[in-house]
Scaffold this motif. Structure first.
Motif, short mmCIF file in Angstrom:
data_model
loop_
_atom_site.label_atom_id
_atom_site.label_comp_id
_atom_site.label_asym_id
_atom_site.label_seq_id
_atom_site.Cartn_x
_atom_site.Cartn_y
_atom_site.Cartn_z
N LYS A 141 -0.33 30.31 12.77
CA LYS A 141 -1.40 30.57 13.74
C LYS A 141 -2.56 29.60 13.52
O LYS A 141 -3.11 29.04 14.47
N GLU A 142 -2.90 29.39 12.25
CA GLU A 142 -4.00 28.45 11.95
C GLU A 142 -3.66 27.03 12.42
O GLU A 142 -4.54 26.24 12.72
N ASN A 143 -2.36 26.74 12.46
CA ASN A 143 -1.93 25.43 12.94
C ASN A 143 -1.69 25.41 14.45
O ASN A 143 -1.09 24.48 14.99
N ASN A 144 -2.15 26.48 15.09
CA ASN A 144 -2.17 26.56 16.58
C ASN A 144 -0.82 26.57 17.27
O ASN A 144 -0.71 26.10 18.40
N TYR A 145 0.19 27.10 16.61
CA TYR A 145 1.48 27.20 17.29
C TYR A 145 1.49 28.38 18.26
O TYR A 145 0.89 29.42 18.00
N GLU A 146 2.17 28.15 19.38
CA GLU A 146 2.39 29.20 20.37
C GLU A 146 3.60 30.02 19.89
O GLU A 146 4.67 29.45 19.70
N TYR A 169 -0.65 37.56 15.70
CA TYR A 169 0.02 36.28 15.48
C TYR A 169 0.83 35.80 16.68
O TYR A 169 0.98 34.61 16.88
N MET A 170 1.42 36.75 17.41
CA MET A 170 2.29 36.34 18.53
C MET A 170 2.20 37.38 19.63
O MET A 170 1.76 38.51 19.41
N SER A 171 2.65 36.97 20.80
CA SER A 171 2.66 37.88 21.94
C SER A 171 3.99 38.63 21.98
O SER A 171 5.03 38.06 21.67
N ALA A 230 10.25 32.29 2.22
CA ALA A 230 10.13 30.98 1.56
C ALA A 230 11.10 29.97 2.18
O ALA A 230 10.74 28.82 2.47
N SER A 231 12.37 30.39 2.40
CA SER A 231 13.30 29.42 3.00
C SER A 231 12.96 29.14 4.45
O SER A 231 13.14 28.01 4.92
N LEU A 232 12.41 30.12 5.17
CA LEU A 232 12.01 29.85 6.55
C LEU A 232 10.89 28.81 6.58
O LEU A 232 10.91 27.87 7.37
N ARG A 233 9.93 28.97 5.68
CA ARG A 233 8.82 28.00 5.60
C ARG A 233 9.38 26.60 5.36
O ARG A 233 8.99 25.64 5.99
N ARG A 234 10.33 26.52 4.42
CA ARG A 234 10.94 25.22 4.08
C ARG A 234 11.67 24.62 5.28
O ARG A 234 11.49 23.46 5.62
N GLU A 235 12.46 25.47 5.96
CA GLU A 235 13.26 24.96 7.09
C GLU A 235 12.37 24.53 8.26
O GLU A 235 12.63 23.52 8.90
N LEU A 236 11.32 25.30 8.51
CA LEU A 236 10.39 24.92 9.58
C LEU A 236 9.74 23.58 9.26
O LEU A 236 9.63 22.69 10.09
N SER A 237 9.34 23.47 8.00
CA SER A 237 8.68 22.25 7.55
C SER A 237 9.62 21.05 7.69
O SER A 237 9.22 19.96 8.14
N ASN A 238 10.89 21.24 7.34
CA ASN A 238 11.89 20.16 7.49
C ASN A 238 12.05 19.75 8.95
O ASN A 238 12.46 18.63 9.26
N MET A 239 11.76 20.68 9.85
CA MET A 239 11.88 20.38 11.29
C MET A 239 10.56 19.84 11.85
O MET A 239 10.41 19.71 13.06
N GLY A 240 9.60 19.58 10.97
CA GLY A 240 8.35 18.96 11.40
C GLY A 240 7.26 19.95 11.79
O GLY A 240 6.19 19.54 12.28
N VAL A 241 7.50 21.24 11.56
CA VAL A 241 6.48 22.24 11.89
C VAL A 241 5.46 22.30 10.75
O VAL A 241 5.83 22.35 9.58
N GLU A 242 4.18 22.29 11.12
CA GLU A 242 3.12 22.33 10.11
C GLU A 242 2.96 23.76 9.62
O GLU A 242 2.61 24.65 10.41
N THR A 243 3.21 23.98 8.34
CA THR A 243 3.12 25.35 7.80
C THR A 243 2.04 25.46 6.71
O THR A 243 1.96 26.49 6.05
N CYS A 244 1.25 24.38 6.55
CA CYS A 244 0.25 24.40 5.48
C CYS A 244 -0.94 25.25 5.89
O CYS A 244 -1.35 25.24 7.05
N SER A 245 -1.48 25.96 4.88
CA SER A 245 -2.68 26.73 5.13
C SER A 245 -3.84 25.77 5.34
O SER A 245 -3.91 24.73 4.70
N LYS A 246 -4.75 26.12 6.25
CA LYS A 246 -5.92 25.26 6.51
C LYS A 246 -7.01 25.52 5.48
O LYS A 246 -8.00 24.82 5.42
N ASN A 247 -6.84 26.62 4.68
CA ASN A 247 -7.90 26.95 3.70
C ASN A 247 -7.66 26.30 2.35
O ASN A 247 -6.57 26.12 1.92
#
Ligand SMILES: Nc1c(NC[C@H](O)[C@H](O)[C@H](O)COP(=O)(O)O)[nH]c(=O)[nH]c1=O
Ligand SMILES: [Mg+2]
Length: 247
Positions: A141-146, A169-171, A230-247
């Motif tokens: 959400k912090e990375n502005n994904y729909e 977080y989502m609709s 944890a694996s979802l975060r990794r797989e999203l990241s491998n697909m180019g999705v920004e999953t880093c916390s902005k804080n």
């Protein structure tokens, strides 16, 4: 002065699809008008962050109480529960074809009475975020994904919302009780693409059931099978999705 129309996602109340739906916060597509002179504004307004993330809910975002808590509530093993449950009542409830009172009447094949309020309370107690998932949603959400829920679930999704505030977080855009369509039917996925006005290649779908993931892939949507946060975060990241916390 020339006026151009742009389509962009905005937060707005959902349009009811069936009488069973109840509006809660939802992201939809709307048309706004801007003047041709406001070119910088046009660029900003017409920009939509991609990919769009589509989430299954039960056992992906939220623990499903059905497999452990519900058999315990009825004081019977899961296998016995499945044997005495009506074979299609729950699916009809998920599709919004019957309401909870009708479900209660036919929940069991032999039509024995059902403590509906007791069952609902058991479900409410059992709902919780899957481990690590809420932190990941916060980062996305912090990375502005729909993000949209794409779930097979009855209008009891509102009990989940009341307890866990998933709409932070989502609709709750694609609930089977509102669309009348269930995964893994291809039509359920095509409806999502139609309503979001997005190419399948610009969506990622996440679900714990491989059959649902494969059905998404069959219409060109990238799919990830949910195993843990944890694996979802990794797989999203491998697909180019920004999953880093902005804080
Ligand atoms: N509660 C009952 C269920 N629940 C099982 C799942 O919640 C349900 O199958 C749902 O489709 C999964 O949703 P999602 O696509 O993962 O979001 N199943 C029954 O048969 N009967 C119930 O009473
Ligand atoms: Mg699921």
């Amino acid at each position: 002065m020339a006026v151009q129309l742009y389509k962009l996602p905005i937060s707005a109340p959902p349009k009811p699809i069936t009488p069973n739906s109840r509006p809660i916060k939802m992201l939809t597509t709307n048309t706004i008008s801007v003047t041709s002179q406001a070119s910088s504004t046009q660029k900003v307004l017409s920009k939509r962050k991609l990919p769009i993330l589509l989430f299954d809910i039960m056992d992906t975002i939220v623990r499903d109480p059905f497999y452990h808590d519900v058999p315990e509530f009825f004081r019977m093993p899961f296998k016995e529960l499945m044997e005495c449950k009506h074979p299609t009542a729950w699916i009809e409830f998920e599709k919004g074809l019957i309401d909870e009172r009708e479900l209660a009447k036919i929940f069991f094949k032999d039509c024995r009475p059902l403590d509906l309020e007791g069952l609902k309370n058991c479900m409410k107690r059992g709902y919780s975020y899957m481990g690590g998932v809420e932190a990941l949603l916060k980062d996305l959400k912090e990375n502005n994904y729909e993000m949209h829920a794409f779930t097979n679930y009855p209008d009891w999704y509102m009990m989940i919302e009341d307890k866990l505030k998933v709409s932070t977080y989502m609709s709750w855009t694609f609930c089977s009780c509102m669309t009348g369509k269930r995964k893994p039917d291809a039509d359920a996925y095509l409806e999502v693409l139609r309503r979001l006005e997005v190419d399948p290649g610009n969506c990622i779908f996440i679900d714990d059931r491989m059959t649902n993931v494969e059905a998404a892939q069959n219409v060109g949507i990238s799919g990830i099978q949910f195993k843990d946060a944890a694996s979802l975060r990794r797989e999203l990241s491998n697909m180019g999705v920004e999953t880093c916390s902005k804080n």
